[in-house]
Design a protein around this motif. Structure first.
Motif, PDB file in Angstrom:
ATOM      1  N   THR A  35       9.330 -14.142 -12.588  1.00 28.06           N
ATOM      2  CA  THR A  35       9.019 -13.655 -13.935  1.00 28.06           C
ATOM      3  C   THR A  35       9.795 -12.381 -14.252  1.00 28.06           C
ATOM      4  O   THR A  35      10.344 -12.236 -15.355  1.00 28.06           O
ATOM      5  CB  THR A  35       7.516 -13.394 -14.070  1.00 28.06           C
ATOM      6  OG1 THR A  35       6.803 -14.604 -13.786  1.00 28.06           O
ATOM      7  CG2 THR A  35       7.173 -12.939 -15.469  1.00 28.06           C
ATOM      8  N   LEU A  36       9.841 -11.446 -13.309  1.00 27.27           N
ATOM      9  CA  LEU A  36      10.563 -10.198 -13.558  1.00 27.27           C
ATOM     10  C   LEU A  36      12.053 -10.456 -13.742  1.00 27.27           C
ATOM     11  O   LEU A  36      12.694  -9.858 -14.616  1.00 27.27           O
ATOM     12  CB  LEU A  36      10.332  -9.222 -12.402  1.00 27.27           C
ATOM     13  CG  LEU A  36       8.923  -8.646 -12.279  1.00 27.27           C
ATOM     14  CD1 LEU A  36       8.826  -7.732 -11.067  1.00 27.27           C
ATOM     15  CD2 LEU A  36       8.535  -7.889 -13.540  1.00 27.27           C
ATOM     16  N   ALA A  37      12.618 -11.343 -12.918  1.00 27.80           N
ATOM     17  CA  ALA A  37      14.034 -11.660 -13.071  1.00 27.80           C
ATOM     18  C   ALA A  37      14.293 -12.361 -14.402  1.00 27.80           C
ATOM     19  O   ALA A  37      15.278 -12.076 -15.092  1.00 27.80           O
ATOM     20  CB  ALA A  37      14.502 -12.538 -11.910  1.00 27.80           C
ATOM     21  N   ALA A  38      13.399 -13.278 -14.798  1.00 29.17           N
ATOM     22  CA  ALA A  38      13.569 -13.974 -16.074  1.00 29.17           C
ATOM     23  C   ALA A  38      13.452 -13.018 -17.248  1.00 29.17           C
ATOM     24  O   ALA A  38      14.138 -13.174 -18.260  1.00 29.17           O
ATOM     25  CB  ALA A  38      12.547 -15.097 -16.201  1.00 29.17           C
ATOM     26  N   THR A  39      12.585 -12.009 -17.110  1.00 31.36           N
ATOM     27  CA  THR A  39      12.444 -11.009 -18.163  1.00 31.36           C
ATOM     28  C   THR A  39      13.763 -10.298 -18.415  1.00 31.36           C
ATOM     29  O   THR A  39      14.145 -10.043 -19.556  1.00 31.36           O
ATOM     30  CB  THR A  39      11.366  -9.981 -17.775  1.00 31.36           C
ATOM     31  OG1 THR A  39      10.120 -10.660 -17.619  1.00 31.36           O
ATOM     32  CG2 THR A  39      11.223  -8.912 -18.847  1.00 31.36           C
ATOM     33  N   LEU A  40      14.474  -9.997 -17.343  1.00 29.99           N
ATOM     34  CA  LEU A  40      15.742  -9.291 -17.466  1.00 29.99           C
ATOM     35  C   LEU A  40      16.753 -10.103 -18.267  1.00 29.99           C
ATOM     36  O   LEU A  40      17.479  -9.565 -19.101  1.00 29.99           O
ATOM     37  CB  LEU A  40      16.296  -8.986 -16.071  1.00 29.99           C
ATOM     38  CG  LEU A  40      17.571  -8.156 -16.010  1.00 29.99           C
ATOM     39  CD1 LEU A  40      17.313  -6.751 -16.527  1.00 29.99           C
ATOM     40  CD2 LEU A  40      18.106  -8.107 -14.593  1.00 29.99           C
ATOM     41  N   PHE A  41      16.805 -11.423 -18.056  1.00 27.20           N
ATOM     42  CA  PHE A  41      17.823 -12.251 -18.694  1.00 27.20           C
ATOM     43  C   PHE A  41      17.443 -12.720 -20.087  1.00 27.20           C
ATOM     44  O   PHE A  41      18.311 -12.943 -20.919  1.00 27.20           O
ATOM     45  CB  PHE A  41      18.118 -13.477 -17.807  1.00 27.20           C
ATOM     46  CG  PHE A  41      19.210 -13.261 -16.820  1.00 27.20           C
ATOM     47  CD1 PHE A  41      19.103 -12.266 -15.863  1.00 27.20           C
ATOM     48  CD2 PHE A  41      20.355 -14.025 -16.832  1.00 27.20           C
ATOM     49  CE1 PHE A  41      20.098 -12.044 -14.941  1.00 27.20           C
ATOM     50  CE2 PHE A  41      21.368 -13.820 -15.919  1.00 27.20           C
ATOM     51  CZ  PHE A  41      21.243 -12.825 -14.963  1.00 27.20           C
ATOM     52  N   THR A  42      16.153 -12.901 -20.337  1.00 28.51           N
ATOM     53  CA  THR A  42      15.744 -13.462 -21.631  1.00 28.51           C
ATOM     54  C   THR A  42      15.349 -12.399 -22.650  1.00 28.51           C
ATOM     55  O   THR A  42      15.182 -12.723 -23.824  1.00 28.51           O
ATOM     56  CB  THR A  42      14.561 -14.430 -21.442  1.00 28.51           C
ATOM     57  OG1 THR A  42      13.478 -13.738 -20.795  1.00 28.51           O
ATOM     58  CG2 THR A  42      14.969 -15.621 -20.597  1.00 28.51           C
ATOM     59  N   LEU A  43      15.195 -11.141 -22.207  1.00 26.61           N
ATOM     60  CA  LEU A  43      14.796 -10.094 -23.138  1.00 26.61           C
ATOM     61  C   LEU A  43      15.789  -9.911 -24.287  1.00 26.61           C
ATOM     62  O   LEU A  43      15.379  -9.815 -25.454  1.00 26.61           O
ATOM     63  CB  LEU A  43      14.589  -8.776 -22.393  1.00 26.61           C
ATOM     64  CG  LEU A  43      14.029  -7.617 -23.210  1.00 26.61           C
ATOM     65  CD1 LEU A  43      12.735  -8.012 -23.924  1.00 26.61           C
ATOM     66  CD2 LEU A  43      13.779  -6.398 -22.330  1.00 26.61           C
ATOM     67  N   PRO A  44      17.114  -9.859 -24.035  1.00 32.20           N
ATOM     68  CA  PRO A  44      18.043  -9.738 -25.178  1.00 32.20           C
ATOM     69  C   PRO A  44      17.923 -10.895 -26.163  1.00 32.20           C
ATOM     70  O   PRO A  44      18.037 -10.694 -27.375  1.00 32.20           O
ATOM     71  CB  PRO A  44      19.426  -9.720 -24.504  1.00 32.20           C
ATOM     72  CG  PRO A  44      19.175  -9.313 -23.111  1.00 32.20           C
ATOM     73  CD  PRO A  44      17.836  -9.843 -22.749  1.00 32.20           C
ATOM     74  N   LEU A  45      17.688 -12.111 -25.652  1.00 31.36           N
ATOM     75  CA  LEU A  45      17.548 -13.264 -26.538  1.00 31.36           C
ATOM     76  C   LEU A  45      16.279 -13.164 -27.370  1.00 31.36           C
ATOM     77  O   LEU A  45      16.261 -13.541 -28.548  1.00 31.36           O
ATOM     78  CB  LEU A  45      17.542 -14.559 -25.716  1.00 31.36           C
ATOM     79  CG  LEU A  45      18.839 -14.870 -24.962  1.00 31.36           C
ATOM     80  CD1 LEU A  45      18.655 -16.077 -24.062  1.00 31.36           C
ATOM     81  CD2 LEU A  45      19.990 -15.106 -25.932  1.00 31.36           C
TER      82      LEU A  45
END
Length: 234
Positions: free
Chosen positions: A89-99
Motif C-alpha cells: 500500500t505504501l509503495a502504491a501510494t508513492l506511484f499513484t498519488l500524482p495520478l
C-alpha cells in the motif's frame, strides 16, 4: 495479460522477468487499442503494478526482519499479512498519488486502512469467481446458486468497506495544485534512482513518509492561506 507471460515462462522453463512481462503486457494493450493509454484505469493499474515490482520488496524486507523469529503460527501469519499489505500500500501510494492529484484533484488518506480490511478476502473472491464462471459453462443454475449464496458475501464485504470509508470526511483531501503534482513526480524519480542504487527499505519508508507529509502540509497550508474563492456569474 501480465500473468499469462509469467505462466508461459513457468511452463516453458524460461527465466521470469517482471519488468519484461510488465512492458510486454502494456505493449500488447497499446497495439490492441493505442487510445487506452489515456484510460485512467489503465494508468492507475500499471502504476500500482510497477510499484509492486520495484519498491514493495525492500519495504517488506524491512517490516519482516523480526517476524521470522516468531514461533506462534497464527501471530506469525497475521504479521506477514500486515507487513505485505502495508508495504504494498505504501509503495502504491508513492506511484499513484500524482495520478490522483492530476485526475481526481484529491489525496487519498484511508488507502492503508481499506487495504488491510479488504485484501485478505480478495484471493478467495477471485478464485471463487473464476470457478463460478467455469461452472456456468456446465450449469447456469449451479453457477447462479453459487454466485447468489456464496460469492455474494465477500463481495458485499468489499463493497461495504469501500462505501463506509468512502463516505468518511477523512477519505481524501482535495488538492489540484500543479506544484504538488510536480513534487510527487520528483519524489518518484528519487525513489527509482535509489532503487538502482540498491535502496534500503528504511530510505523508501522515509521517502513515502516525506511524500505524504509534504502533500498534507502543502494542502493544509494552501487552504489556510488562500481559503476557497467562489466566483458566480450573475
Amino acid at each position: 495479460v501480465l500473468l499469462l507471460f509469467w505462466a508461459t515462462a513457468f511452463w516453458l522453463r524460461l527465466e521470469k522477468d517482471s519488468l519484461t512481462a510488465f512492458a510486454a503486457a502494456l505493449l500488447l494493450l497499446l497495439l490492441w487499442n493505442p487510445f487506452c493509454c489515456l484510460s485512467v484505469g489503465l494508468l492507475l493499474s500499471f502504476a500500482a503494478t510497477l510499484c509492486l515490482i520495484l519498491l514493495s520488496a525492500p519495504l517488506n524486507r524491512l517490516l519482516t526482519k523480526r517476524i521470522k523469529h516468531i514461533r506462534i503460527k497464527p501471530v506469525k501469519k497475521t504479521l506477514w499479512y500486515l507487513s505485505g499489505t502495508i508495504s504494498a500500500t505504501l509503495a502504491a501510494t508513492l506511484f499513484t498519488l500524482p495520478l490522483n492529484i492530476l485526475f481526481f484533484d484529491s489525496i487519498p488518506l484511508l488507502g492503508l486502512l481499506s487495504n488491510l480490511l479488504i485484501l485478505w478476502v480478495l484471493p478467495f473472491t477471485m478464485t471463487l469467481g473464476v470457478l463460478t464462471l467455469a461452472m456456468s459453462l456446465l450449469s447456469s443454475w449451479a453457477a447462479t446458486f453459487v454466485a447468489t449464496h456464496i460469492l455474494v458475501w465477500p463481495l458485499r464485504w468489499i463493497a461495504g468497506v469501500i462505501r463506509l470509508l468512502g463516505s468518511s470526511r477523512l477519505a481524501a483531501i482535495d488538492s489540484d495544485n500543479p506544484v504538488l503534482f510536480l513534487v510527487c513526480l520528483l519524489l518518484i524519480g528519487a525513489a527509482l534512482f535509489w532503487k538502482e542504487e540498491q535502496m534500503s527499505g528504511k530510505r523508501l519508508l522515509l521517502l513515502i513518509i516525506v511524500l505524504i507529509g509534504i502533500s498534507g502540509a502543502f494542502t493544509a497550508g494552501e487552504r489556510m492561506l488562500l481559503g476557497v474563492v467562489e466566483i458566480e456569474n450573475i
